[in-house]
Structure formats: structure tokens, C-alpha cells
Scaffold this motif. Structure first.
Motif, PDB file in Angstrom:
ATOM      1  N   SER A 257      86.861 -21.691  -1.722  1.00  0.00           N
ATOM      2  CA  SER A 257      87.578 -20.641  -0.991  1.00  0.00           C
ATOM      3  C   SER A 257      87.264 -20.716   0.503  1.00  0.00           C
ATOM      4  CB  SER A 257      87.204 -19.262  -1.540  1.00  0.00           C
ATOM      5  OG  SER A 257      87.993 -18.254  -0.924  1.00  0.00           O
ATOM      6  N   GLY A 258      87.565 -21.844   1.098  1.00  0.00           N
ATOM      7  CA  GLY A 258      87.334 -22.099   2.507  1.00  0.00           C
ATOM      8  C   GLY A 258      87.862 -23.488   2.816  1.00  0.00           C
ATOM      9  N   PRO A 259      87.889 -23.873   4.088  1.00  0.00           N
ATOM     10  CA  PRO A 259      88.463 -25.185   4.446  1.00  0.00           C
ATOM     11  C   PRO A 259      87.474 -26.343   4.418  1.00  0.00           C
ATOM     12  CG  PRO A 259      87.993 -23.922   6.428  1.00  0.00           C
ATOM     13  CD  PRO A 259      87.607 -23.043   5.278  1.00  0.00           C
ATOM     14  N   SER A 260      86.169 -26.065   4.272  1.00  0.00           N
ATOM     15  CA  SER A 260      85.148 -27.111   4.437  1.00  0.00           C
ATOM     16  C   SER A 260      84.934 -27.902   3.150  1.00  0.00           C
ATOM     17  CB  SER A 260      83.832 -26.478   4.888  1.00  0.00           C
ATOM     18  OG  SER A 260      84.007 -25.726   6.064  1.00  0.00           O
TER      19      SER A 260
ATOM     20  N   MET B  13      84.918 -23.671  16.249  1.00  0.00           N
ATOM     21  CA  MET B  13      84.661 -25.110  16.349  1.00  0.00           C
ATOM     22  C   MET B  13      84.312 -25.695  14.989  1.00  0.00           C
ATOM     23  SD  MET B  13      82.652 -25.995  19.895  1.00  0.00           S
ATOM     24  CE  MET B  13      81.321 -24.809  19.734  1.00  0.00           C
ATOM     25  N   GLU B  14      83.545 -24.931  14.179  1.00  0.00           N
ATOM     26  CA  GLU B  14      83.139 -25.425  12.873  1.00  0.00           C
ATOM     27  C   GLU B  14      84.354 -25.714  11.989  1.00  0.00           C
ATOM     28  OE1 GLU B  14      79.849 -23.286  14.763  1.00  0.00           O
ATOM     29  OE2 GLU B  14      81.926 -22.745  14.371  1.00  0.00           O
ATOM     30  N   VAL B  15      85.325 -24.822  12.021  1.00  0.00           N
ATOM     31  CA  VAL B  15      86.519 -25.017  11.196  1.00  0.00           C
ATOM     32  C   VAL B  15      87.374 -26.149  11.763  1.00  0.00           C
ATOM     33  CG1 VAL B  15      88.652 -23.970  10.364  1.00  0.00           C
ATOM     34  CG2 VAL B  15      86.521 -22.665  10.321  1.00  0.00           C
ATOM     35  N   MET B  16      87.497 -26.219  13.080  1.00  0.00           N
ATOM     36  CA  MET B  16      88.244 -27.318  13.682  1.00  0.00           C
ATOM     37  C   MET B  16      87.634 -28.668  13.287  1.00  0.00           C
ATOM     38  SD  MET B  16      90.830 -26.130  15.354  1.00  0.00           S
ATOM     39  CE  MET B  16      91.435 -24.599  16.060  1.00  0.00           C
TER      40      MET B  16
ATOM     41  N   THR C  41      99.108 -24.998  13.088  1.00  0.00           N
ATOM     42  CA  THR C  41      97.878 -25.230  13.836  1.00  0.00           C
ATOM     43  C   THR C  41      97.103 -26.407  13.248  1.00  0.00           C
ATOM     44  OG1 THR C  41      97.702 -22.906  14.478  1.00  0.00           O
ATOM     45  CG2 THR C  41      95.693 -24.217  14.582  1.00  0.00           C
ATOM     46  N   VAL C  42      96.984 -26.459  11.920  1.00  0.00           N
ATOM     47  CA  VAL C  42      96.284 -27.569  11.266  1.00  0.00           C
ATOM     48  C   VAL C  42      96.955 -28.891  11.622  1.00  0.00           C
ATOM     49  CG1 VAL C  42      95.661 -28.608   9.047  1.00  0.00           C
ATOM     50  CG2 VAL C  42      95.435 -26.142   9.363  1.00  0.00           C
TER      51      VAL C  42
END
Length: 554
Positions: A93-96, A124-127, A154-155
Motif C-alpha cells: 500500500s505505497g509506491p516503494s 524526494m523519497e517517493v520521486m 506526474t509519474v
């Protein structure tokens, strides 16, 4: 149920519970998803992926608190990763999801799929995690769910930038195999349905705050943070304008929480200064009683998000499920959930054009500005049209029939589009599609699963005088028999005990070596039916403890 429609849930309790002191949107979304998956998921087995048995117990406890008829749960952890082929997909449940792609290489990229989910995407972490989509070992049977068209744009923008850099540096075309489906966040609409208890709560609440029958209550629910959620100034000033043009008494309820006393003072003093004609009521939105009932006490819901931290915005959907008309900003995912003129009214927003903010990104990059300051500064340069907002408020304040019509339309839309009974099958359709892609693909085999995390005995093979190999022979040292426990039970020797057999088993190895003049490690491994690599390691430990000696290679 088809196994292809299941997934193991990566579980950290903080991400699936709204009971903490800091209530964040991703926590509310995570808890709601898990409830929805339990209620509407087509599965006869629940899978939980976590690194500690205590976390798995918390998962089971949370599931049990919601249902006594839940499917049985199975724990998968990094050391039993091969079992991921049973559910076939890992949902995070997150992008990482990059680290899981590297983990998967140890058992084969075709072994299971990965499915991540976007929330806030401005840090920055998600980018950096988006950069992982271009360089980590992802496959076409992996997906990152984008909760709105705005998020996906955006992605894709970040990926285009990073791909251009990689192509310029290394040449060739960058492969971007990850699927980017758009699936909105969901809610359990029944949680927001009108009940006699909620109507009684409304009556008590309005009476205690001296809210008359013809008065209008405007409700905001969410984190109270001007720099990181929604700046309250446009809301305050627009309501003050509306208050001057209507004969109705206006009450603004802000149900949320403040991270600091300074932020609380900013909101309370700002309300007194910029909308003195409006009765402003602050409630703790972390209180379950408030979160459950406050929707029924209001006439209009508003959320004027102006922050790049926002991506989807679940509270307007919750308000729609409760039958409230919505005044929201024409901003990111809000414009995809609230239909202007049907479920509510969208307020015009403006932002500086491209080329005006590279210095803001740089200040954040080098640490001059914190993340909170960065997003707060961007928000201060982003305008919510105050007059447009005042007109929207006034339109709904003056027209009860319109409020009822929009509220009914929003409620129907929430049930038809955003309820988990609709969205959970969509998730499972995605997982099934990923499984089909995975099953049809050719199997990949890698000499080194993780290039930057190679076997230390391979990476540093040039350090020692000799290497211990299957043909390496060992002999017993004097008085070694019966001494394994002395070393395995001492801090001098027990540092690797967690990945070794017990003392009795190792003692059997020692006795076998003692019975022979010398034994090759392959002979020892064969005799005890142990993988040769593990036997070589154990022999290394025995030699370290001076229980056996390594015969010099010819």
C-alpha cells in the motif's frame, strides 16, 4: 477462487490503522481497503507478508476484530519468500516496491507479481521510487496503481525525465515495463449511511452549539495544516463574503487535528480575523465518535486543497457517500471525483507556469528547506479563487433544493463508483491480468540475483590464502569431540548460531570427521544429506573454533 486473483498484503499496522495520534490519509485509506478486501474480496485464504511474527499476530488480531468468519491467514516472510507463488502477487500500500523486485530475483522474477499504490507523490523519497521503476528489475507483470489521472501524469512526467537522463548517459532505450493502471481509492459507503443514532447525534450537536434549524453548517474534515493539506485563508475569506450576502447564520466545523500548538493558533486566530461573522467550531477528527457522526450534522462539505501533497482526496468521496453537496477546488483528483454542477461545485485554481519553481526544488534537494517548507511554499504560490469560492458557497447556502439534489447525486455516485464492493473486484481483475502476463512470459535465470549485493564469499574470494571447496578436506583437532556446545553457547562463537544447525547436529559432524583420518566436505555433506554450501560454511565455523583443521590444498 482462481489463485490468480489473490495477493499477499504487506502489513505494517501503522499503515492500516486510524487509531494512532497522527491520523493521515494513507492510514485511513489503508484501513478502509483492508476492511473492503475482507468483506468483498474473492478469496478463501488471506496472506500476510511481514518480517516479524508479532506483526503477523497484529494482522490476525485486526482481521478478527472486524469479522469472526474471515478466511484463514498465512504468514509469509522474507525467509519463506518462495511461498509468494501461492497468492501470486504482493500488494504494497505505497509506491516503494523496488526493494521487493530485488528480493524476488533470489527466487525468480516469474515467481510472483508486485502491485504498489500511490498516495502522496511530492517528496524526494517517493520521486526516487519512481526512478526505481526505470532501473529496478520490474517486469510487465508488475503494476503501480495510480489513484487519479493527475497522479499518472506526474509519474509519467518523472519517468520521462529520468529515462531521458539514462538514455543520454548510457545510450539505448530505457525499458519501462511496469503497468500504471488508474484505480481510485475506495470507501465503505455503508459507514456513512444515515442512521437514527447519527440523526440523534446531529440533533444534540446542533443544539449544544446553538445551531438553528435554518442555519447552515459547512464542514471540513481532514488534517488541519495550512502548509501540507489545505490553506484555510481562501475558505475563511470566501465564507466571510458569503456571510455578508445571506440572511442565514453560518457555522464552519473543522474536524481534524493539529500537529503543533503553533499550527492550532494559526487556524484559530485566522478564523477570528478573516471570518468573524462565521461561528467557527473545531473538533478532534481523530475521535471515532466525531469521525462517525459529524457528516450528518452538516449541510455542505468543503475541501479547498491547494497542495501538491494531495493526489486523490478521499474526504470529498466520504462526504458524497453521506449525501452532502461538495464545494472543492478544481485540483488534482478532486476534479475526477466531484462532478461540477452535479455532485457539487469546483472552485477555480491557478498556479505559476513551468519554469518558475526550479529553485524551490533545489532548495529542498540540498536541505536548505525541509519537505514541509517546500510543499508549503509551493502552496503559497498557488491560488484558490476567493470570489469564485464565495459564489459557490452562496449558491448552495441559498438553495436547499440544489443541496438536496447534489447530495443525492453524490451519494449515488459514491455507491456506484467508489464503494469497495465495486473496487475490490477491480483490484483482483488487475492481479489476475498480471498473473496471466507472468505465466505466459519466459523464465529468467540470473547469475547474480542482486548485482550490488553479491555473495560475500564470491565478492571477496581474492582475500584469503585458499578457498574452501567441495573437495577441501578437513581433519579433527585434538580434544575437539564434545566441545561444540562450549563454543556455540559462548559469545565467542554464537554469532552465527541463528543460521546454523543445533549443537547436537554439528557434534555429529565432528564425530564423523574424528572417525576418519580426513573427510572431504562433499563426503561430509553427502553423508548427512546437507547442501554442500551450508556444509562448507559449517566447516568454516568449526575451523574458526579450532575444532577441525583445513588440510592444505595440493
Amino acid at each position: 477462487m482462481s489463485n490468480k486473483r489473490n495477493a499477499a498484503i504487506f502489513y505494517e499496522q501503522e499503515g492500516f490503522s486510524t487509531g494512532g495520534e497522527r491520523l493521515l490519509g494513507r492510514q485511513s485509506a489503508g484501513e478502509s481497503f483492508l476492511k473492503g478486501y475482507l468483506k468483498f474480496g474473492d478469496q478463501d485464504q488471506l496472506y500476510c507478508y511481514t518480517d516479524h511474527p508479532g506483526k503477523f499476530k497484529a494482522f490476525e488480531s485486526q482481521i478478527a476484530s472486524w469479522s469472526n468468519q474471515a478466511p484463514p491467514s498465512t504468514w509469509i516472510n522474507p525467509m519463506t519468500l518462495g511461498r509468494m507463488s501461492e497468492p501470486g502477487c504482493l500488494f504494497y500500500s505505497g509506491p516503494s516496491i523496488g526493494p521487493f523486485a530485488w528480493q524476488r530475483r533470489h527466487i525468480g522474477t516469474n515467481s510472483f507479481s508486485l502491485c504498489g499504490l500511490t498516495h502522496t507523490i511530492s517528496s524526494m523519497e517517493v520521486m526516487d521510487t519512481f526512478g526505481d521503476l526505470a532501473i529496478a528489475p520490474f517486469e510487465e507483470w508488475d503494476a503501480l496503481i495510480c489513484t487519479s489521472v493527475s497522479v499518472k501524469k506526474t509519474v509519467e512526467h518523472v519517468l520521462a525525465n529520468y529515462s531521458e537522463y539514462l538514455e543520454q548517459r548510457n545510450g539505448g532505450k530505457v525499458k519501462l515495463p511496469v503497468q500504471l493502471p488508474i484505480i481510485p481509492l475506495g470507501i465503505n459507503c455503508d459507514d456513512f449511511a444515515e442512521t437514527p443514532e447519527k440523526l440523534a447525534w446531529r440533533k444534540t450537536f446542533r443544539e449544544s452549539h446553538k445551531i438553528g434549524a435554518d442555519d447552515i453548517v459547512i464542514l471540513y474534515v481532514g488534517r488541519l495544516a495550512a502548509h501540507a493539506k489545505a490553506h484555510p485563508l481562501p475558505m475563511y475569506q470566501a465564507l466571510e463574503i458569503a456571510a455578508a450576502k445571506t440572511n442565514k447564520k453560518l457555522h464552519l466545523v473543522q474536524a481534524g487535528w493539529f500537529a503543533t500548538a503553533a499550527i492550532e493558533n494559526q487556524f484559530r486566530s485566522g478564523a477570528r480575523k478573516f471570518c468573524p461573522s462565521v461561528n467557527c467550531i473545531f473538533l478532534d477528527g481523530r475521535d471515532m465518535d466525531v469521525r462517525t457522526n459529524i457528516w450528518q450534522a452538516a449541510d455542505i462539505f468543503t475541501s479547498l486543497s491547494d497542495n501538491i501533497q494531495e493526489t486523490f482526496g478521499i474526504t470529498p468521496v466520504e462526504a458524497m457517500a453521506a449525501g452532502l453537496p461538495v464545494v472543492a477546488t478544481d485540483w488534482d483528483g478532486y476534479r475526477e471525483t466531484v462532478r461540477h454542477g452535479i455532485d457539487g461545485l469546483l472552485v477555480r485554481t491557478t498556479m505559476p507556469a513551468a519554469g518558475c519553481g526550479l529553485d524551490l526544488a533545489y532548495r529542498y534537494q540540498v536541505g536548505i528547506d525541509s519537505y514541509d517548507r517546500y510543499v508549503g511554499q509551493v502552496g503559497l504560490f498557488t491560488n484558490v479563487d476567493t470570489q469564485d469560492c464565495a459564489n459557490a458557497y452562496l449558491t448552495l447556502i441559498e438553495d436547499s433544493a440544489l443541496r438536496n439534489r447534489m447530495g443525492a447525486a453524490g451519494k449515488a455516485r459514491a455507491n456506484e463508483v467508489y464503494d469497495w464492493n465495486v473496487l475490490i473486484p477491480t483490484y483482483q481483475d488487475l492481479w489476475a491480468d498480471l498473473a496471466d502476463r507472468r505465466i505466459k512470459a519466459e523464465k529468467n535465470v540470473f547469475r547474480t540475483p542482486v548485482p550490488l549485493r553479491d555473495d560475500p564469499f564470491k565478492l571477496f574470494a581474492h582475500y584469503p590464502t585458499e578457498l574452501m571447496k567441495p573437495q577441501t578436506r578437513v581433519r579433527i583437532c585434538e580434544k575437539a569431540v564434545g566441545k561444540v556446545e562450549n563454543y556455540l553457547g559462548d559469545t565467542m562463537g554464537n554469532g552465527a548460531s541463528i543460521i546454523m544447525p543445533n549443537a547436537a547436529t554439528i557434534e555429529d559432524f565432528v564425530k564423523a570427521i574424528a572417525d576418519a583420518e580426513t573427510l572431504s566436505l562433499q563426503e561430509l555433506a553427502t553423508a548427512f544429506k546437507m547442501p554442500i554450501g551450508k556444509m562448507i560454511r559449517i566447516a568454516g565455523w568449526l575451523a574458526k573454533m579450532n575444532l577441525v583443521s583445513v588440510v592444505k590444498a595440493e
